[in-house]
Design an enzyme around this catalytic site. Structure first.
Site, PDB file in Angstrom:
ATOM      1  N   ASP A 175       0.814  -1.223   0.000  1.00  0.00           N
ATOM      2  CA  ASP A 175       0.000   0.000   0.000  1.00  0.00           C
ATOM      3  C   ASP A 175       0.846   1.271   0.000  1.00  0.00           C
ATOM      4  OD1 ASP A 175       0.751  -0.788   2.560  1.00  0.00           O
ATOM      5  OD2 ASP A 175      -0.969   0.114   3.534  1.00  0.00           O
ATOM      6  N   LYS A 202       1.271  -6.008  -4.346  1.00  0.00           N
ATOM      7  CA  LYS A 202       2.061  -7.089  -3.747  1.00  0.00           C
ATOM      8  C   LYS A 202       2.018  -7.011  -2.231  1.00  0.00           C
ATOM      9  CE  LYS A 202       5.317  -6.205  -1.694  1.00  0.00           C
ATOM     10  NZ  LYS A 202       6.415  -5.820  -0.800  1.00  0.00           N
ATOM     11  N   THR A 203       1.871  -8.065  -1.536  1.00  0.00           N
ATOM     12  CA  THR A 203       2.199  -8.255  -0.127  1.00  0.00           C
ATOM     13  C   THR A 203       1.549  -9.538   0.386  1.00  0.00           C
ATOM     14  OG1 THR A 203       2.134  -7.469   2.139  1.00  0.00           O
ATOM     15  CG2 THR A 203       0.340  -6.681   0.774  1.00  0.00           C
ATOM     16  N   TYR A 243       2.417 -31.499  23.681  1.00  0.00           N
ATOM     17  CA  TYR A 243       2.797 -30.082  23.627  1.00  0.00           C
ATOM     18  C   TYR A 243       1.639 -29.169  23.230  1.00  0.00           C
ATOM     19  CZ  TYR A 243       7.716 -31.547  23.490  1.00  0.00           C
ATOM     20  OH  TYR A 243       8.945 -32.081  23.777  1.00  0.00           O
ATOM     21  N   GLY A 251       2.356 -10.828   9.134  1.00  0.00           N
ATOM     22  CA  GLY A 251       1.199 -10.136   8.559  1.00  0.00           C
ATOM     23  C   GLY A 251       1.118  -8.697   8.995  1.00  0.00           C
ATOM     24  N   ARG A 252       2.127  -8.256   9.706  1.00  0.00           N
ATOM     25  CA  ARG A 252       2.174  -6.882  10.227  1.00  0.00           C
ATOM     26  C   ARG A 252       0.915  -6.578  11.024  1.00  0.00           C
ATOM     27  NH1 ARG A 252       6.042  -3.338   8.326  1.00  0.00           N
ATOM     28  NH2 ARG A 252       6.306  -4.356   6.343  1.00  0.00           N
ATOM     29  N   GLU A 311       0.975 -11.524  14.082  1.00  0.00           N
ATOM     30  CA  GLU A 311       2.187 -10.740  14.365  1.00  0.00           C
ATOM     31  C   GLU A 311       1.889  -9.390  15.036  1.00  0.00           C
ATOM     32  OE1 GLU A 311       5.887 -10.005  11.583  1.00  0.00           O
ATOM     33  OE2 GLU A 311       4.239  -8.796  10.869  1.00  0.00           O
ATOM     34  N   TYR A 425       9.142 -15.668   7.300  1.00  0.00           N
ATOM     35  CA  TYR A 425      10.105 -15.732   6.192  1.00  0.00           C
ATOM     36  C   TYR A 425       9.983 -17.057   5.429  1.00  0.00           C
ATOM     37  CZ  TYR A 425      11.665 -11.665   8.682  1.00  0.00           C
ATOM     38  OH  TYR A 425      11.676 -10.437   9.284  1.00  0.00           O
ATOM     39  N   ARG A 428       7.580 -16.335   2.375  1.00  0.00           N
ATOM     40  CA  ARG A 428       7.616 -15.152   1.512  1.00  0.00           C
ATOM     41  C   ARG A 428       8.317 -15.381   0.179  1.00  0.00           C
ATOM     42  NH1 ARG A 428       9.241  -9.796   4.649  1.00  0.00           N
ATOM     43  NH2 ARG A 428      11.295 -10.626   4.171  1.00  0.00           N
TER      44      ARG A 428
HETATM   45  P1  FBP Z   1       5.489  -5.815   2.811  1.00  0.00           P
HETATM   46  O1  FBP Z   1       4.388  -5.076   3.509  1.00  0.00           O
HETATM   47  O2  FBP Z   1       6.576  -4.925   2.334  1.00  0.00           O
HETATM   48  O3  FBP Z   1       4.974  -6.712   1.734  1.00  0.00           O
HETATM   49  O4  FBP Z   1       6.208  -6.789   3.870  1.00  0.00           O
HETATM   50  C1  FBP Z   1       5.461  -7.677   4.615  1.00  0.00           C
HETATM   51  C2  FBP Z   1       6.221  -8.273   5.770  1.00  0.00           C
HETATM   52  O5  FBP Z   1       6.560  -9.611   5.471  1.00  0.00           O
HETATM   53  C3  FBP Z   1       5.395  -8.192   7.053  1.00  0.00           C
HETATM   54  O6  FBP Z   1       4.501  -9.258   7.154  1.00  0.00           O
HETATM   55  C4  FBP Z   1       6.468  -8.168   8.099  1.00  0.00           C
HETATM   56  O7  FBP Z   1       6.046  -7.501   9.264  1.00  0.00           O
HETATM   57  C5  FBP Z   1       7.576  -7.402   7.460  1.00  0.00           C
HETATM   58  O8  FBP Z   1       7.424  -7.579   6.071  1.00  0.00           O
HETATM   59  C6  FBP Z   1       8.941  -7.854   7.908  1.00  0.00           C
HETATM   60  O9  FBP Z   1       9.886  -7.005   7.358  1.00  0.00           O
HETATM   61  P2  FBP Z   1      11.391  -7.363   7.099  1.00  0.00           P
HETATM   62  O10 FBP Z   1      11.443  -8.121   5.811  1.00  0.00           O
HETATM   63  O11 FBP Z   1      12.040  -6.026   6.924  1.00  0.00           O
HETATM   64  O12 FBP Z   1      11.899  -8.173   8.232  1.00  0.00           O
END
Ligand code: FBP
Length: 551
Positions: A175, A202-203, A243, A251-252, A311, A425, A428
């Site tokens: 965005d 993208k995201t 466990y 996902g920010r 997250e 990670y 992604r």
């Molecule tokens: P974008 O918003 O740039 O697509 O990135 C998403 C993201 O993967 C988030 O989910 C996460 O919080 C952040 O990037 C992590 O950032 P970094 O790659 O700098 O560790």
């Protein structure tokens, strides 16, 4: 390069374009829709974007084409975090551009928007693009988080583009990057510079979506990857029965990833940050809810389970939100003094003195490691980096404390052994699913067409995504249509409205209707790995979120 068997075979995969784009590119025509308005703040937005506000939506249709097919040079840039399919966007642009005129050239700016400012770019050749078709990652040209927002930077981009005769830039980003693409497009038009700017959504976070953008690319593959891992953990938990797994998911701010993974895997608990915020749920209440499920399951002999944690949760919990915002301001205002404090003890003493009473109390109740994480470096916007806060461990500690108290009172007799995970990670840079491979290739192909019709300030749009790819609808949406004014760093700024999980929408409602049952009974579902070959319902199924939203 070491090429795995899957990569070798994926090179051969020919992504499916929407039927209209399968025509000879010279026979694709354009249809102009109605003039558009921004989602909110229309008068102000019109003032801010006098040259690009109100443009019509467009769609492509077979027929008479009026697009320019003289040779052009296009520059493409990847912005922000990786998302599966980025390479296919570039492949789509490349194939369309060469199909229209083999003398046209595609340049890739290296390592994100900084590559434009620093004039670092490579020409993308056929041989080069072929090494990256249908692969994950952004390593083809690299990505970065430099923001293009000042007039000085814009002037520099003009200089660099002129030097390489680049007459269009494709910005592949989230965005913020697409917001900046809209501002850049307006700048070029105002300056009378003949450079178009086209965005691509993208995201993995899935928060760049609205009435026009059904989903950002990467969400499909990333959630399927996490769901596979969660399903595997569920099966392991159900086998060993020893466990409780606490899994934080990237996902920010938004919880779209967590919600989609919950729908796919049916865990015992999945927290949705947007619900926490709406109901003003406190941290203790969240913990109590998990404790109840742990106790209840232990009474049925089930001392295991799975908890999904988004997250961004910490920022949505009311008392934590206040604390984080006070910390952000304090650390921004007193940056140099704060960095002169070398021990954590000195830092926390100073912080405690300067926070309000309530915030200082909340801070003091947090475990030491979480306090430290809250004081870590800020991101370039001065915000706490949520992906580095171990919320999953915080919850484990608090749940454990609570259970110990219940045990002492004789109200809990179970066992609580835990494992914690953070998935982000891992998903992604995965090989894009067939959905993302088709979607991203179409987005790129489509981006070229928007440029060829002389459009600027548009985002490449492919709609009707829950249908088979042939039935997708290709076109473009003016970016200003998706924008409103929001407070950023104390100033009202035009931005694309971020999409959070809507509690009134079907995906959340479907989850909410089931979660009590999933909380008590073991109802795990095991999605397994992404499949690239095989039956349609396995290989080409969209996410549950997309299917529910399109109903
Ligand atoms: P974008 O918003 O740039 O697509 O990135 C998403 C993201 O993967 C988030 O989910 C996460 O919080 C952040 O990037 C992590 O950032 P970094 O790659 O700098 O560790």
């Amino acid at each position: 390069m070491n090429i795995s068997p899957l990569q070798t075979v994926r090179y051969q995969f020919a992504p499916t374009l929407p039927a209209v784009l399968q025509n000879n590119i010279k026979n694709v025509g354009i249809k102009y829709g109605e003039q558009t308005e921004s989602v909110e703040n229309q008068t102000k937005m019109k003032e801010l974007f006098p040259h690009t506000y109100g443009l019509p939506t467009v769609s492509f249709a077979a027929g008479e084409s009026s697009h320019r097919n003289k040779p052009i040079n296009i520059g493409v840039v990847l912005s922000g975090g990786q998302a599966p399919g980025g390479h296919n966007v570039i492949a789509g642009i490349y194939d369309a551009l060469k199909a229209a005129n083999s003398e046209s050239k595609l340049y890739g700016f290296l390592n994100g928007p900084a590559g434009i400012l620093e004039d670092r770019l490579i020409e993308i050749t056929g041989q080069y693009v072929d090494q990256y078709r249908n692969t994950g990652g952004f390593d083809m040209i690299g990505s970065g988080r430099t923001k293009l927002e000042s007039e000085e930077q814009f002037a520099k981009t003009t200089e660099v583009c002129k030097k390489h005769s680049i007459s269009a830039i494709v910005v592949i980003g989230g965005d913020d990057s697409n917001t900046n693409a809209a501002v850049l497009a307006e700048y070029y038009r105002r300056q009378g510079t003949e450079i178009s700017v086209i965005g691509v959504p993208k995201t993995i976070d899935g928060d760049l979506k609205n009435e026009q953008i059904e989903v950002s690319f990467g969400f499909d593959t990333a959630t399927k990857t996490y769901a596979e891992l969660i399903g595997n953990i569920e099966r392991d938990a159900n086998s060993a029965k020893k466990y409780w797994h606490f899994i934080k998911l990237m996902g920010r701010s938004a919880s779209h990833i967590c919600l989609e993974c919950a729908l796919q895997t049916q865990p015992n608990v999945a927290i949705i940050s947007e619900e926490v915020e709406e109901k003003h749920t406190t941290l203790n209440e969240i913990v109590d809810d998990i404790v109840k499920k742990v106790v209840n399951r232990s009474e049925h002999g089930e001392n295991f389970g799975v908890v999904l944690v988004p997250e961004g949760l910490i920022e949505f919990i009311p008392e934590m939100k206040t604390l984080i915002s006070e910390l952000n301001s304090l650390l921004a205002e007193h940056e140099s003094y704060f960095s002169s404090l070398h021990t954590f003890e000195d830092q926390s003493e100073w912080i405690n003195k300067n926070l309000t009473r309530d915030a200082s109390y909340v801070f003091s109740t947090l475990p030491n490691n979480i306090q430290r994480q809250l004081l870590m470096d800020r991101d370039p916007h001065g915000n706490v980096q949520v992906s580095r806060i171990e919320t999953e461990k915080l919850l484990i500690e608090m749940v454990e404390d609570n259970l110990n108290e219940l045990k002492a009172e004789g109200k809990y007799k179970g066992k609580f052994s835990t494992q914690h995970h953070f998935f982000g990670y891992e998903g992604r840079a995965a090989f894009p699913s067939n959905f993302d491979a088709n979607y991203t290739y179409s987005l790129g192909y489509n981006a070229y067409l928007l440029i060829s019709f002389g459009l600027s300030g548009y985002i490449s749009s492919i709609q009707n995504l829950s249908a088979p790819a042939e039935e997708w609808i290709a076109g473009g949406i003016p970016i200003t249509m998706m924008m409103n004014l929001e407070m950023r760093h104390g100033k009202m700024k035009p931005v694309i409205k971020k999409a959070l999980v809507q509690l009134k929408d079907k995906p959340f409602k479907t989850f909410a209707a089931k979660r009590e049952e999933w909380g008590i009974k073991t109802s795990f579902s095991y999605p397994g790995a992404i499949q690239y070959f095989g039956p349609d319902e396995v290989c080409n199924r969209p996410t549950i979120t997309l299917s529910l939203e399109s109903q």
